[in-house]
Design a protein around this motif. Structure first.
Motif, PDB file in Angstrom:
ATOM      1  N   TYR A  51      39.408  39.031  39.287  1.00 18.96           N
ATOM      2  CA  TYR A  51      39.319  37.657  39.802  1.00 18.96           C
ATOM      3  C   TYR A  51      39.103  36.628  38.704  1.00 18.96           C
ATOM      4  O   TYR A  51      39.342  35.438  38.906  1.00 18.96           O
ATOM      5  CB  TYR A  51      38.206  37.566  40.840  1.00 18.96           C
ATOM      6  CG  TYR A  51      38.338  38.579  41.961  1.00 18.96           C
ATOM      7  CD1 TYR A  51      39.592  38.982  42.419  1.00 18.96           C
ATOM      8  CD2 TYR A  51      37.214  39.156  42.554  1.00 18.96           C
ATOM      9  CE1 TYR A  51      39.728  39.917  43.432  1.00 18.96           C
ATOM     10  CE2 TYR A  51      37.343  40.090  43.578  1.00 18.96           C
ATOM     11  CZ  TYR A  51      38.595  40.470  44.005  1.00 18.96           C
ATOM     12  OH  TYR A  51      38.722  41.407  45.014  1.00 18.96           O
ATOM     13  N   SER A  52      38.664  37.071  37.527  1.00 16.50           N
ATOM     14  CA  SER A  52      38.469  36.166  36.395  1.00 16.50           C
ATOM     15  C   SER A  52      39.781  35.811  35.710  1.00 16.50           C
ATOM     16  O   SER A  52      39.836  34.861  34.926  1.00 16.50           O
ATOM     17  CB  SER A  52      37.549  36.828  35.367  1.00 16.50           C
ATOM     18  OG  SER A  52      38.177  37.987  34.820  1.00 16.50           O
ATOM     19  N   GLY A  53      40.845  36.587  35.981  1.00 14.70           N
ATOM     20  CA  GLY A  53      42.106  36.376  35.284  1.00 14.70           C
ATOM     21  C   GLY A  53      42.204  37.134  33.976  1.00 14.70           C
ATOM     22  O   GLY A  53      43.162  36.942  33.225  1.00 14.70           O
ATOM     23  N   TYR A  54      41.244  38.017  33.687  1.00 13.96           N
ATOM     24  CA  TYR A  54      41.265  38.790  32.444  1.00 13.96           C
ATOM     25  C   TYR A  54      42.155  40.025  32.536  1.00 13.96           C
ATOM     26  O   TYR A  54      42.854  40.367  31.587  1.00 13.96           O
ATOM     27  CB  TYR A  54      39.853  39.253  32.094  1.00 13.96           C
ATOM     28  CG  TYR A  54      38.948  38.213  31.491  1.00 13.96           C
ATOM     29  CD1 TYR A  54      39.441  37.039  30.939  1.00 13.96           C
ATOM     30  CD2 TYR A  54      37.565  38.422  31.456  1.00 13.96           C
ATOM     31  CE1 TYR A  54      38.593  36.099  30.375  1.00 13.96           C
ATOM     32  CE2 TYR A  54      36.715  37.498  30.888  1.00 13.96           C
ATOM     33  CZ  TYR A  54      37.221  36.325  30.352  1.00 13.96           C
ATOM     34  OH  TYR A  54      36.382  35.410  29.795  1.00 13.96           O
ATOM     35  N   MET A  55      42.068  40.735  33.645  1.00 17.18           N
ATOM     36  CA  MET A  55      42.715  42.038  33.754  1.00 17.18           C
ATOM     37  C   MET A  55      43.411  42.170  35.100  1.00 17.18           C
ATOM     38  O   MET A  55      43.158  41.409  36.020  1.00 17.18           O
ATOM     39  CB  MET A  55      41.668  43.158  33.604  1.00 17.18           C
ATOM     40  CG  MET A  55      40.842  43.057  32.337  1.00 17.18           C
ATOM     41  SD  MET A  55      39.443  44.193  32.322  1.00 17.18           S
ATOM     42  CE  MET A  55      38.341  43.339  31.182  1.00 17.18           C
ATOM     43  N   MET A  56      44.291  43.167  35.178  1.00 20.11           N
ATOM     44  CA  MET A  56      44.969  43.469  36.433  1.00 20.11           C
ATOM     45  C   MET A  56      45.411  44.918  36.387  1.00 20.11           C
ATOM     46  O   MET A  56      45.769  45.432  35.320  1.00 20.11           O
ATOM     47  CB  MET A  56      46.172  42.532  36.628  1.00 20.11           C
ATOM     48  CG  MET A  56      47.021  42.819  37.843  1.00 20.11           C
ATOM     49  SD  MET A  56      46.128  42.750  39.417  1.00 20.11           S
ATOM     50  CE  MET A  56      47.428  43.326  40.511  1.00 20.11           C
ATOM     51  N   SER A  57      45.372  45.556  37.528  1.00 21.56           N
ATOM     52  CA  SER A  57      45.784  46.956  37.605  1.00 21.56           C
ATOM     53  C   SER A  57      47.229  47.069  38.052  1.00 21.56           C
ATOM     54  O   SER A  57      47.680  46.358  38.958  1.00 21.56           O
ATOM     55  CB  SER A  57      44.887  47.722  38.579  1.00 21.56           C
ATOM     56  OG  SER A  57      45.321  49.061  38.675  1.00 21.56           O
ATOM     57  N   GLY A  58      47.965  47.979  37.418  1.00 16.87           N
ATOM     58  CA  GLY A  58      49.339  48.255  37.832  1.00 16.87           C
ATOM     59  C   GLY A  58      49.429  49.412  38.797  1.00 16.87           C
ATOM     60  O   GLY A  58      50.536  49.849  39.141  1.00 16.87           O
ATOM     61  N   ASP A  59      48.291  49.905  39.249  1.00 17.26           N
ATOM     62  CA  ASP A  59      48.244  51.044  40.162  1.00 17.26           C
ATOM     63  C   ASP A  59      48.209  50.543  41.609  1.00 17.26           C
ATOM     64  O   ASP A  59      47.360  49.731  41.961  1.00 17.26           O
ATOM     65  CB  ASP A  59      46.992  51.874  39.869  1.00 17.26           C
ATOM     66  CG  ASP A  59      47.053  53.265  40.486  1.00 17.26           C
ATOM     67  OD1 ASP A  59      47.540  53.369  41.625  1.00 17.26           O
ATOM     68  OD2 ASP A  59      46.608  54.223  39.836  1.00 17.26           O
ATOM     69  N   PRO A  60      49.092  51.006  42.470  1.00 19.75           N
ATOM     70  CA  PRO A  60      49.097  50.570  43.875  1.00 19.75           C
ATOM     71  C   PRO A  60      48.054  51.326  44.698  1.00 19.75           C
ATOM     72  O   PRO A  60      48.376  52.074  45.619  1.00 19.75           O
ATOM     73  CB  PRO A  60      50.518  50.886  44.331  1.00 19.75           C
ATOM     74  CG  PRO A  60      50.915  52.074  43.515  1.00 19.75           C
ATOM     75  CD  PRO A  60      50.255  51.898  42.173  1.00 19.75           C
ATOM     76  N   PHE A  61      46.768  51.121  44.371  1.00 20.49           N
ATOM     77  CA  PHE A  61      45.689  51.793  45.085  1.00 20.49           C
ATOM     78  C   PHE A  61      45.793  51.550  46.594  1.00 20.49           C
ATOM     79  O   PHE A  61      46.160  50.455  47.037  1.00 20.49           O
ATOM     80  CB  PHE A  61      44.324  51.280  44.611  1.00 20.49           C
ATOM     81  CG  PHE A  61      44.048  51.460  43.146  1.00 20.49           C
ATOM     82  CD1 PHE A  61      44.209  52.685  42.539  1.00 20.49           C
ATOM     83  CD2 PHE A  61      43.608  50.399  42.374  1.00 20.49           C
ATOM     84  CE1 PHE A  61      43.936  52.852  41.188  1.00 20.49           C
ATOM     85  CE2 PHE A  61      43.329  50.550  41.028  1.00 20.49           C
ATOM     86  CZ  PHE A  61      43.503  51.791  40.428  1.00 20.49           C
TER      87      PHE A  61
END
Length: 535
Positions: free
Chosen positions: A83-93
């Motif tokens: 939510y901070s805009g730092y990271m994101m996951s490419g895994d479709p959990f």
């Protein structure tokens, strides 16, 4: 995601050890005479070297930001870091519907609360019972650690059991956030007074050294950390209680020890005696391939030609700029699509950082912008010192060229896998803020410039960055592409909090119901603003 696959349990070992020790002390004199094992450490021996209190500190310090990979992933990485805009996951959990796109997963969102209470608050309570009178310096440090940990928790949920924690039983009534924050300020002020008096009366002594994973027993650095937390939290409440914010910020800065101003004083959590340690973000990004650079970081750092980008992230063959992030809140059907995007640049031995020195300069710059007494320096000089201190933290060299750039702006974003996720030039979702200070700008533009550079310097602490985004609205972040909240969270306004944890709604239901009805200020969902979120 390995965190969900592993056996999750809550360890209350410290509390049980304390109860066991209390039970042993009740044994009869004759029993002790005939049944004491001469090879075991006695309670009296523990008291002699401070182990009866000090042994409860390492677990507290390791839990401000949890250093166990799967615990960190659920504590912070699958909420605030996104939510901070730092990271994101490419895994479709969970079939592609999860925290990334506001389909909040209850079992994920309890861990931030559970870890704080089972590892920080439970240990703090034992320390309070054993040391409040006999070792006030130890108790002062315990209170600083408690505030450092629990302010992160209340900024996720809002009301919490705090001032009445440990009053009895297995449940506790909640306090509203205004009460919690006022308690934070009182605890930090008292801790600074106690430690300052101890340093004056016992110069050069370090009784806490054996138990200190952060500062090696140096109380002067703990005082600076406490003042820095006080300044951070003062600024947090500025839109909810401006007078309180000013009072607390000025008190923090005017203290004779000051705040953290040097990279040498950055609080980092270190393991002792060769204990096995893996940086949790290194594990999550390199071993599990669960987290990558966020598109928002690509936009700012590529657009600004920010030399810190290579310190923060690994290069990628995707795209054309050498670095490629994943946009928040997108539909991911095939997890392999995003696996080659930029990973985080952490080694397994990198220590977890609790606060950066640059933050203090940005906080002082904002305070000065608001007309507060923040000590020497102008708004501009403090802003520029914040940037140069961040550069120095990463051994980059002079920030002069970067600070003189009045042209570069955050870049447009292209998703090479799905153009629906693009953010084009001229989009209202794209920030236009530049780097160079302009004294002729409006208050809001100056504030945006300060917070944008502060956001870049705070990385990778998504908890603090998310809180500051909610407080100020800066930096300008891309909204999620897909919103599965069912209307409870506004796409334009972004997520504001996490619902109360499943563990509490099950085990402390009456207190949670009262908190929702009387303290929260809205329904228990991700769209309700916290007390300080008033702008």
């Amino acid at each position: 995601m390995k965190s969900i696959q592993r056996h999750i349990f809550k360890a209350h070992t410290c509390l049980w050890l304390a109860l066991a020790a209390a039970t042993l002390s009740a044994c009869t004199k004759k029993f002790e005479q005939y049944n004491t094992d001469p090879n075991k450490v006695t309670e009296e021996q523990l008291k002699g070297d401070g182990q009866d209190v000090g042994s409860f500190f390492p677990d507290m310090q390791l839990s401000i930001i949890r250093t166990v990979d799967w615990e960190y992933q659920l504590q912070q990485n699958l909420n605030a870091d996104l939510y901070s805009g730092y990271m994101m996951s490419g895994d479709p959990f969970v079939g592609g519907k999860n925290n990334n796109n506001y389909a909040l997963i209850p079992s994920w969102n309890s861990t931030t609360f559970d870890l704080a209470y089972s590892h920080v608050m439970s240990n703090w309570l034992v320390i309070k019972q054993r040391a409040e009178q006999s070792k006030p310096d130890f108790y002062a440090v315990a209170n600083i650690i408690k505030v450092a940990a629990l302010h992160r928790v209340t900024d996720v949920y809002g009301p919490l059991p705090y001032t009445r924690y440990g009053a009895g039983g297995f449940t506790a009534q909640y306090d509203d956030q205004a009460t919690i924050y006022k308690s934070f300020f009182q605890e930090l002020d008292s801790s600074v007074q106690v430690l300052s008096a101890f340093v004056a009366d016992h110069p050069g002594t370090t009784p806490f050294a054996s138990f200190d994973l952060i500062y090696g027993g140096d109380y002067t650095k703990w005082i600076k950390f406490a003042n820095s937390l006080r300044l951070r939290l003062a600024m947090r409440v500025v839109y909810a209680d401006a007078d309180l914010a000013k009072e607390q910020a000025e008190a923090a800065v005017s203290n004779s020890y000051g705040i953290i101003a040097s990279n040498d004083d950055i609080p980092r959590v270190n393991m002792v005696n060769g204990t096995t340690y893996l940086n949790p973000l290194a594990d999550i990004t390199l071993d599990w391939n669960d987290i990558s650079m966020n598109a928002q970081m690509e936009s700012f750092m590529v657009g600004y030609s920010d030399p810190r980008i290579g310190k923060y992230f690994l290069s990628s063959s995707e795209g054309t700029a050498g670095y490629k992030g994943i946009r928040s809140g997108i539909d991911i059907i095939n997890g392999s699509d995003y696996q080659a995007f930029s990973k985080l640049n952490f080694t397994y031995t990198d220590l977890v950082t609790l606060m950066v020195a640059a933050e203090g300069y940005f906080l002082r710059a904002e305070g000065k912008l608001r007309g507060w007494n923040m000590g020497d320096g102008t708004v501009q000089s403090l802003y520029e010192k914040g940037v140069s201190t961040s550069f120095a933290q990463y051994s980059i060299g002079s920030a002069d060229t970067y600070l003189a750039d009045n042209v570069s702006k955050p870049s447009a974003y292209t998703d090479p896998k799905n153009p629906v996720n693009n953010v084009a030039e001229g989009s209202p979702d794209l920030s236009t803020i530049t780097i160079k200070w302009d004294e002729g700008d409006t208050f809001e533009k100056k504030l945006e410039r300060i917070i944008t550079q502060k956001w870049l310097a705070l990385y990778p602490d998504g908890e603090e960055a998310w809180a500051e985004y909610r407080r100020t609205g800066y930096p300008k972040l891309f909204p999620v592409v897909v919103n599965y909240s069912g209307g409870t969270i506004s796409t334009a306004a972004h997520i504001r909090r996490l619902p109360f944890p499943q563990s509490e709604t099950t085990n402390n239901a009456a207190a949670v119901e009262q908190a929702v009805a009387n303290l929260l200020g809205g329904p228990d969902n991700g769209g309700t603003k916290l007390w300080w979120d008033k702008k």
